[in-house]
Design a protein around this motif. Structure first.
Motif, PDB file in Angstrom:
ATOM      1  N   HIS A 176      37.945  45.220 -47.108  1.00  0.00           N
ATOM      2  CA  HIS A 176      39.171  45.845 -47.599  1.00  0.00           C
ATOM      3  C   HIS A 176      38.953  46.444 -48.985  1.00  0.00           C
ATOM      4  N   VAL A 177      38.260  45.721 -49.825  1.00  0.00           N
ATOM      5  CA  VAL A 177      38.000  46.197 -51.181  1.00  0.00           C
ATOM      6  C   VAL A 177      37.171  47.473 -51.165  1.00  0.00           C
ATOM      7  N   GLU A 178      36.224  47.573 -50.229  1.00  0.00           N
ATOM      8  CA  GLU A 178      35.356  48.754 -50.140  1.00  0.00           C
ATOM      9  C   GLU A 178      36.150  50.053 -50.007  1.00  0.00           C
ATOM     10  N   ARG A 179      37.342  49.975 -49.427  1.00  0.00           N
ATOM     11  CA  ARG A 179      38.162  51.170 -49.245  1.00  0.00           C
ATOM     12  C   ARG A 179      38.603  51.762 -50.581  1.00  0.00           C
ATOM     13  N   MET A 180      38.511  50.968 -51.649  1.00  0.00           N
ATOM     14  CA  MET A 180      38.937  51.429 -52.970  1.00  0.00           C
ATOM     15  C   MET A 180      37.840  52.198 -53.695  1.00  0.00           C
ATOM     16  N   LYS A 181      36.673  52.280 -53.084  1.00  0.00           N
ATOM     17  CA  LYS A 181      35.522  52.896 -53.747  1.00  0.00           C
ATOM     18  C   LYS A 181      35.789  54.341 -54.200  1.00  0.00           C
ATOM     19  N   PRO A 182      36.349  55.214 -53.343  1.00  0.00           N
ATOM     20  CA  PRO A 182      36.580  56.597 -53.788  1.00  0.00           C
ATOM     21  C   PRO A 182      37.538  56.699 -54.971  1.00  0.00           C
ATOM     22  N   GLU A 183      38.650  55.933 -54.943  1.00  0.00           N
ATOM     23  CA  GLU A 183      39.597  56.040 -56.057  1.00  0.00           C
ATOM     24  C   GLU A 183      39.040  55.398 -57.324  1.00  0.00           C
ATOM     25  N   LEU A 184      38.167  54.417 -57.172  1.00  0.00           N
ATOM     26  CA  LEU A 184      37.509  53.803 -58.317  1.00  0.00           C
ATOM     27  C   LEU A 184      36.572  54.807 -58.993  1.00  0.00           C
ATOM     28  N   ALA A 185      35.790  55.512 -58.175  1.00  0.00           N
ATOM     29  CA  ALA A 185      34.893  56.540 -58.718  1.00  0.00           C
ATOM     30  C   ALA A 185      35.691  57.674 -59.370  1.00  0.00           C
ATOM     31  N   GLU A 186      36.803  58.043 -58.749  1.00  0.00           N
ATOM     32  CA  GLU A 186      37.657  59.106 -59.303  1.00  0.00           C
ATOM     33  C   GLU A 186      38.214  58.699 -60.665  1.00  0.00           C
ATOM     34  N   LEU A 187      38.663  57.452 -60.784  1.00  0.00           N
ATOM     35  CA  LEU A 187      39.205  56.967 -62.051  1.00  0.00           C
ATOM     36  C   LEU A 187      38.129  56.938 -63.129  1.00  0.00           C
ATOM     37  N   ALA A 188      36.929  56.450 -62.795  1.00  0.00           N
ATOM     38  CA  ALA A 188      35.836  56.387 -63.772  1.00  0.00           C
ATOM     39  C   ALA A 188      35.484  57.787 -64.276  1.00  0.00           C
ATOM     40  N   ASN A 189      35.374  58.714 -63.359  1.00  0.00           N
ATOM     41  CA  ASN A 189      35.041  60.093 -63.756  1.00  0.00           C
ATOM     42  C   ASN A 189      36.137  60.731 -64.599  1.00  0.00           C
ATOM     43  N   LYS A 190      37.383  60.456 -64.248  1.00  0.00           N
ATOM     44  CA  LYS A 190      38.505  61.007 -65.011  1.00  0.00           C
ATOM     45  C   LYS A 190      38.491  60.495 -66.447  1.00  0.00           C
ATOM     46  N   LEU A 191      38.219  59.204 -66.617  1.00  0.00           N
ATOM     47  CA  LEU A 191      38.170  58.633 -67.971  1.00  0.00           C
ATOM     48  C   LEU A 191      37.016  59.221 -68.772  1.00  0.00           C
ATOM     49  N   ILE A 192      35.858  59.379 -68.140  1.00  0.00           N
ATOM     50  CA  ILE A 192      34.704  59.953 -68.834  1.00  0.00           C
ATOM     51  C   ILE A 192      34.976  61.409 -69.202  1.00  0.00           C
ATOM     52  N   ALA A 195      35.507  42.722 -58.326  1.00  0.00           N
ATOM     53  CA  ALA A 195      34.747  42.821 -59.578  1.00  0.00           C
ATOM     54  C   ALA A 195      33.370  43.411 -59.332  1.00  0.00           C
ATOM     55  N   ARG A 196      32.715  42.941 -58.279  1.00  0.00           N
ATOM     56  CA  ARG A 196      31.369  43.462 -57.968  1.00  0.00           C
ATOM     57  C   ARG A 196      31.424  44.946 -57.607  1.00  0.00           C
ATOM     58  N   LEU A 197      32.446  45.332 -56.842  1.00  0.00           N
ATOM     59  CA  LEU A 197      32.578  46.750 -56.485  1.00  0.00           C
ATOM     60  C   LEU A 197      32.769  47.592 -57.736  1.00  0.00           C
ATOM     61  N   GLU A 198      33.643  47.143 -58.630  1.00  0.00           N
ATOM     62  CA  GLU A 198      33.896  47.910 -59.852  1.00  0.00           C
ATOM     63  C   GLU A 198      32.621  48.095 -60.658  1.00  0.00           C
ATOM     64  N   LEU A 199      31.843  47.034 -60.820  1.00  0.00           N
ATOM     65  CA  LEU A 199      30.596  47.129 -61.581  1.00  0.00           C
ATOM     66  C   LEU A 199      29.579  48.018 -60.882  1.00  0.00           C
ATOM     67  N   ASN A 200      29.460  47.903 -59.569  1.00  0.00           N
ATOM     68  CA  ASN A 200      28.486  48.692 -58.822  1.00  0.00           C
ATOM     69  C   ASN A 200      28.836  50.176 -58.764  1.00  0.00           C
ATOM     70  N   VAL A 201      30.119  50.486 -58.919  1.00  0.00           N
ATOM     71  CA  VAL A 201      30.537  51.892 -58.888  1.00  0.00           C
ATOM     72  C   VAL A 201      30.532  52.515 -60.275  1.00  0.00           C
ATOM     73  N   VAL A 202      31.134  51.841 -61.260  1.00  0.00           N
ATOM     74  CA  VAL A 202      31.353  52.510 -62.546  1.00  0.00           C
ATOM     75  C   VAL A 202      30.128  52.540 -63.438  1.00  0.00           C
ATOM     76  N   LEU A 203      29.248  51.543 -63.359  1.00  0.00           N
ATOM     77  CA  LEU A 203      28.070  51.550 -64.246  1.00  0.00           C
ATOM     78  C   LEU A 203      27.131  52.719 -63.945  1.00  0.00           C
ATOM     79  N   PRO A 204      26.768  52.973 -62.678  1.00  0.00           N
ATOM     80  CA  PRO A 204      25.913  54.138 -62.418  1.00  0.00           C
ATOM     81  C   PRO A 204      26.572  55.454 -62.842  1.00  0.00           C
TER      82      PRO A 204
END
Length: 414
Positions: free
Chosen positions: A124-140, A372-381
């Protein structure tokens, strides 16, 4: 292994004297943990008046040992255990904690965890991956052209609180207020907390609870596709959550769902930059990224200690405990046990050794670990790819919040 001058170890009695408020300790606790492993891995911490375990096998087994629990008053009274009455000046905090997933034992823990667990499983958490990447990119996008940033306030604080708020169904614009409440609330868990800390946590608990009750009322009247609606309207064996249970569960999910990850994003960026390794190598594919994240969790965990009550008389490592005794497990020290990890103080993402214990183990294993693991694995790279040449602009200062571990600020340039 040299013993730091601010650490006193009596190996005969296994007593240790250590001031947790000493910046030399909380700025670099790993050095102390290494000395404890070498000289006294199980010890009585005189200032805390409690026994502590640092060995990986002890910590791992005690987290799962049903002779120990997070709760004691479900099987014994305060009078039996000679425990003082609760402090009236933190009554709202205690009420908010009464049904916390972190504090309960079965069967109540099982019922509450069953109701929320489905939302936090990996698929279920994996489904949040695209919006997590979108948020990280928007902040950067907002600071990329500045060539400098204080990462915690501009990035690390925002991502976890935004994602957990979306998941639960709290408006994103509440993010800054949620952070204020959470920071005040968790000061109750600190070593050496003051009356000022307690008063601040009490105010935060009252305001936080009152706000959550308003959102609960809204969801009862207008259900939505979010976790809070799910918790309100889902039954377990014919029972629904009470309002107090809903408030406690929502608060603990909001706090645990972002507080540790805020620290860990900063900790991970710092350890990677300090290592001198090429980020392109550390994040070249998903498998390598995962190993980098797990190694950063091992060597600079955001939460260092879990406590347990002895539920019955028991002996561990030659120490006898009676029912009602409290013990502490230093997860961050277990992650540095030389019996499990070669060269344990070195950042080596390619190691293939024991799993880290940063999220705990057993029935109280962190329910938010997949998120937490998903957030770290997506936003750090994304961060390192978007900002080539990333470097420390000034030496980071570690926050005085032991037994949590995080930075006060993280100034970067590129």
């Amino acid at each position: 292994m040299m013993i730091p001058p601010f650490l006193s170890i009596d190996t005969t009695t296994r007593h240790v004297s250590l001031d947790a408020s000493n910046p030399a300790f909380y700025s670099d606790p790993n050095t102390v943990y290494a000395a404890l492993h070498a000289h006294c891995p199980t010890f009585y911490w005189e200032q805390q008046k409690q026994w502590f375990f640092t060995g990986y096998d002890h910590v791992n087994s005690l987290l799962r040992d049903r002779r120990f629990g997070r709760q004691i008053l479900h099987i014994a009274s305060r009078e039996e255990l000679d425990l003082p009455e609760p402090d009236k000046h933190v009554a709202n905090f205690d009420l908010a904690e009464r049904y916390s997933l972190l504090e309960l034992e079965p069967p109540e823990h099982t019922r509450l965890r069953t109701l929320v667990n489905r939302a936090f499983v990996s698929r279920h958490v994996e489904r949040m991956k695209p919006e997590l990447a979108e948020l990280a990119n928007k902040l950067i996008d907002g600071f990329e052209k500045d060539n400098e940033v204080e990462l915690l306030s501009a990035f690390s604080d925002i991502i976890p609180v935004t994602m957990i708020a979306r998941m639960i169904g709290i408006p994103e614009e509440m993010g800054p207020q949620l952070l204020k409440w959470s920071h005040a609330y968790i000061r109750m868990y600190l070593f050496g907390r003051t009356r000022e800390d307690e008063d601040g946590a009490e105010r935060a608990a009252k305001e936080f609870s009152d706000y959550v009750k308003t959102v609960i009322a809204e969801r009862r009247a207008d259900p939505r596709d979010d976790l809070l609606t799910h918790m309100i309207h889902t039954e377990h064996k014919g029972q629904y959550l009470t309002e107090d249970e809903l408030v406690s569960t929502t608060i603990v999910l909001l706090n645990a769902g972002h507080e540790a990850t805020v620290h860990q994003i900063g900790n991970s960026v710092r350890i990677i930059l300090d290592s001198g390794r090429d980020p392109a190598d550390l994040f070249k594919d998903e498998a390598t990224t995962e190993r980098t994240v797990e190694e950063s969790l091992r060597i600079c965990a955001p939460v260092h200690i879990f406590q347990r009550w002895a539920l019955e008389p028991v002996e561990i490592d030659g120490i006898s405990f009676k029912r009602g005794d409290k013990v502490s497990l230093i997860l961050a020290a277990a992650n540095l046990d030389p019996a499990k990890f070669s060269d344990p103080l070195a950042f080596r993402p390619d190691r293939n050794e024991a799993p880290n214990l940063s999220f705990g183990a057993g029935i109280h294993f962190c329910i938010g670990a997949p998120l937490a693991r998903l957030e770290l694995n997506v936003v750090l790279p994304i961060l390192f790819e978007r900002l080539p040449g990333l470097r420390l602009a000034r030496t980071p200062v570690v926050k005085d919040v032991y037994h949590f571990h995080g930075l006060d600020r993280l100034d970067l340039a590129w």
